[in-house]
Scaffold this motif. Sequence first.
Motif, PDB file in Angstrom:
ATOM      1  N   PHE A 172       4.250  -5.124   2.251  1.00 21.66           N
ATOM      2  CA  PHE A 172       4.026  -5.239   0.809  1.00 21.66           C
ATOM      3  C   PHE A 172       4.768  -6.460   0.265  1.00 21.66           C
ATOM      4  O   PHE A 172       5.719  -6.956   0.861  1.00 21.66           O
ATOM      5  CB  PHE A 172       4.465  -3.966   0.085  1.00 21.66           C
ATOM      6  CG  PHE A 172       5.931  -3.663   0.177  1.00 21.66           C
ATOM      7  CD1 PHE A 172       6.804  -4.096  -0.822  1.00 21.66           C
ATOM      8  CD2 PHE A 172       6.444  -2.942   1.241  1.00 21.66           C
ATOM      9  CE1 PHE A 172       8.151  -3.810  -0.748  1.00 21.66           C
ATOM     10  CE2 PHE A 172       7.793  -2.657   1.323  1.00 21.66           C
ATOM     11  CZ  PHE A 172       8.652  -3.097   0.333  1.00 21.66           C
ATOM     12  N   VAL A 174       5.142  -6.046  -6.344  1.00 21.70           N
ATOM     13  CA  VAL A 174       5.111  -4.595  -6.571  1.00 21.70           C
ATOM     14  C   VAL A 174       6.157  -4.204  -7.618  1.00 21.70           C
ATOM     15  O   VAL A 174       5.902  -3.397  -8.510  1.00 21.70           O
ATOM     16  CB  VAL A 174       5.341  -3.834  -5.240  1.00 21.70           C
ATOM     17  CG1 VAL A 174       5.407  -2.335  -5.481  1.00 21.70           C
ATOM     18  CG2 VAL A 174       4.242  -4.161  -4.248  1.00 21.70           C
ATOM     19  N   TYR A 234      -1.108   3.791  -6.376  1.00 20.35           N
ATOM     20  CA  TYR A 234      -1.146   2.331  -6.178  1.00 20.35           C
ATOM     21  C   TYR A 234      -0.785   2.058  -4.715  1.00 20.35           C
ATOM     22  O   TYR A 234       0.333   2.359  -4.283  1.00 20.35           O
ATOM     23  CB  TYR A 234      -0.156   1.673  -7.151  1.00 20.35           C
ATOM     24  CG  TYR A 234       0.156   0.205  -6.868  1.00 20.35           C
ATOM     25  CD1 TYR A 234      -0.768  -0.633  -6.235  1.00 20.35           C
ATOM     26  CD2 TYR A 234       1.385  -0.335  -7.258  1.00 20.35           C
ATOM     27  CE1 TYR A 234      -0.468  -1.956  -5.980  1.00 20.35           C
ATOM     28  CE2 TYR A 234       1.692  -1.664  -7.014  1.00 20.35           C
ATOM     29  CZ  TYR A 234       0.763  -2.473  -6.360  1.00 20.35           C
ATOM     30  OH  TYR A 234       1.065  -3.786  -6.096  1.00 20.35           O
ATOM     31  N   ALA A 258       0.104  -0.487  -1.935  1.00 19.13           N
ATOM     32  CA  ALA A 258       0.599  -1.865  -1.904  1.00 19.13           C
ATOM     33  C   ALA A 258       0.647  -2.439  -0.499  1.00 19.13           C
ATOM     34  O   ALA A 258       1.024  -3.592  -0.315  1.00 19.13           O
ATOM     35  CB  ALA A 258       1.996  -1.907  -2.536  1.00 19.13           C
ATOM     36  N   SER A 301       0.249 -10.297 -11.518  1.00 19.41           N
ATOM     37  CA  SER A 301       0.713  -8.904 -11.488  1.00 19.41           C
ATOM     38  C   SER A 301       0.624  -8.271 -12.867  1.00 19.41           C
ATOM     39  O   SER A 301       0.344  -7.078 -13.000  1.00 19.41           O
ATOM     40  CB  SER A 301       2.145  -8.830 -10.968  1.00 19.41           C
ATOM     41  OG  SER A 301       3.008  -9.548 -11.815  1.00 19.41           O
TER      42      SER A 301
END
Length: 715
Positions: free
Chosen positions: A555, A560, A610, A612, A686
């Motif tokens: 990730f 994130v 979510y 990632a 993001s």
Amino acid sequence: MSEQSREPRDPREPRNLKDQQLEQYRVTDEGRKLTTNQGVVLSEDEFSLKAGERGPTLMEDFHFREKMTHFDHERIPERIVHARGFAAHGEFQVYESLAPYTKAKFLQDPAKKTPVFVRFSTVAGSRGSAETVRDVRGFATKFYTEEGNYDLVGNNMPVFFIQDAIKFPDLVHALKPEPHHEMPQAASAHDTFWDFVANNPETAHMVLWLMSDRALPRSFRMMEGFGVHTFRFVNDLGQAHFVKFHWKPVLGAHSLVWDEAQKIAGQDPDFNRRDMWEAIERGDFLEFELGVQLLPEEDEFRFDFDILDPTKLWPEEEVPVKLVGKMTLNRNVDNVFAETEQVAFHPGHVVPGIDFTNDPLLQGRLFSYTDTQLIRLGGPNFHELPINRPVCPFHNNQRDGYGRQTINRGAVSYRNNSLAGNTPAPVSEAEGGYVHYQEKIEGRKVRARSASFRDHFSQAALFWNSMSEVERKHIVQAFSFELGKVGSPSVRQQAVDLFANVSLELAVPVAEAIGAVPPREGGSKETRRSPALSLMNTAKSPKGRKVAVLLGEDFDGAYVRAVMDVLQAAGVRAEAVAGRLGKHRGADGFELEAVHTYATTDSVLFDAIYVASGRVDVGQADKGPAEFLRDAFAHYKPIAASHGGTVWLETGGLAGSQGVISAAMPDLPDSSASSASFASSDSPDSAAFAEAFLEAIALHRHWDRVVPKGERRCP
Ligand code: HDD
């Protein structure tokens, strides 16, 4: 930081009068010497007193006897209904004075904060039962007012199963586990409940609510509350208004889906209380607005139903709900038994300015609640328990009884007397004495139901008419499940025939699903709708939701983290899940803390997922992102994926569906309003990704998503 989270967070800091009162009873045992209940300091606590190391135990071991006796008596009878409950402290403030309608002092001054204690509950299950079962939820509020305690003992549904309290034991006997084998626990899906329903048509309206999504609240923070009965407000001039009470959750009313609710019952039977406890600990306090529907006395006969009938609601479109104040629950209990279990609610605990009506269900409740506390709490002094004490003084000539704590001085405990100047003495209405509303009553003593209570189907049809397509589908599915669990074909058929009076669109598919004869005739003449009854029209906000962030080996830590920050700033809790607990280093060297593993948590415990990472080591779990996404998708929940995580969308066939947000698939067709894709570049945005995800989270469920259902074939 939200407005409320600036409240004092030190749990020892008293917030209001009730809190100050409770403070004198709170005890911290940590760091103290161990003593008996008589205060004798002990020297040993692991070995009973024996005649020789290998000899018999001696009777004179007062420590052993006391410890064991107290333990043997730790349990009290659980509540006959609403046994499973959870509670919190808080405060209530009125927005503006309600003096034109009621003289109740706690409803006058917007500057005044009245302490409250609220207990939420399920109805049917035992104290240890799972919380996400299909059931009514109790919503009981104790206002500790300067004029004494006022209890609003309501539910999360605005109507009730029966019209007369004398039928309550029958209803509860039918609903509770069947007595010969004590099954099923916390469920209405069995023969005796549906036999009762089919043979007591007054249940029809409430049963539609029970079969609707209202019976599966996502959270105590996200359900409405209702006083159910018609009560009376009385003002200073002695003028009365009929009133119905509502609690409107600021976060809106949201529900679970049935498959999810059943899975949660296994994954986390404490789901609702954990959600509430954790929210309060974080400073995300529960907020409900108090609403009232007011009706002048002269309008008593304005409707085509009787306002004294507790199986009827007042459509909000006809009698608007006036929002008059806000309740904030901001403090968890210190001890569940002392507070939540020993709290004693009673619809008869009223204060001047609030009065009853002749609703026969309410009238019967006025007897039952004191009676039940006598057995449950062991005697007539339960009002002296710290949680039940009013914050104003109380004086009368009641004396003695089990567990009496007050030490009343003096010789006089009667009236009239001369030795104490005939005190304690009642005072006039002008000085605050409670005077019952002087309603003129005439009639013969009869055991009967008023003819005005006989229409059982019009409002059931109003409810059905007001549902969206999705809600109707859920109701049909709920009936099909519940009646499908009924063993008796006759009860199944009777139930279908009863609901044919509401709508054939309901009764026919249910009949087909449960092997009953589909009714040919039926339906109600009621064609009106009340949009306020549909959950589709509730407030939609991402606040209060919980997102699982699935991590693996590849990730992008900074990305994130940035997404999680945006979510968290919007009041969404984002928690990382990985193959093992603790810190995980992203491909960019940035670290994130996993607070769950794929083994300790599950998709159903989150509102959105979510993903990632593409490469995921699931550790000791036998499930991972594929299983999380499968359930989330089937439960219509928002799903997001970025970087390698998008591979899971492709392999699961989820990409491009409604409510699925992807940050690495530039060519993805944007097939619906809430599906979004973001071009994968070196640094995908993001913030925009998180905002799109937030929008999808606010909608909570994406009903137009096509979830494979129905026919299942072997590959
Ligand atoms: Fe009741 C508990 C709500 C009808 C008899 N009821 C109880 C609780 C709630 C309600 C929220 C739990 C209180 C707590 O958390 O301690 N009940 C309702 C509503 C009703 C209703 C909204 C219909 C409008 N109840 C009702 C009737 C009777 C009872 C008709 C009996 C005549 N209810 C009780 C009880 C309970 C109770 C047996 C069990 C524990 C308790 O009272 O304290 O007395």
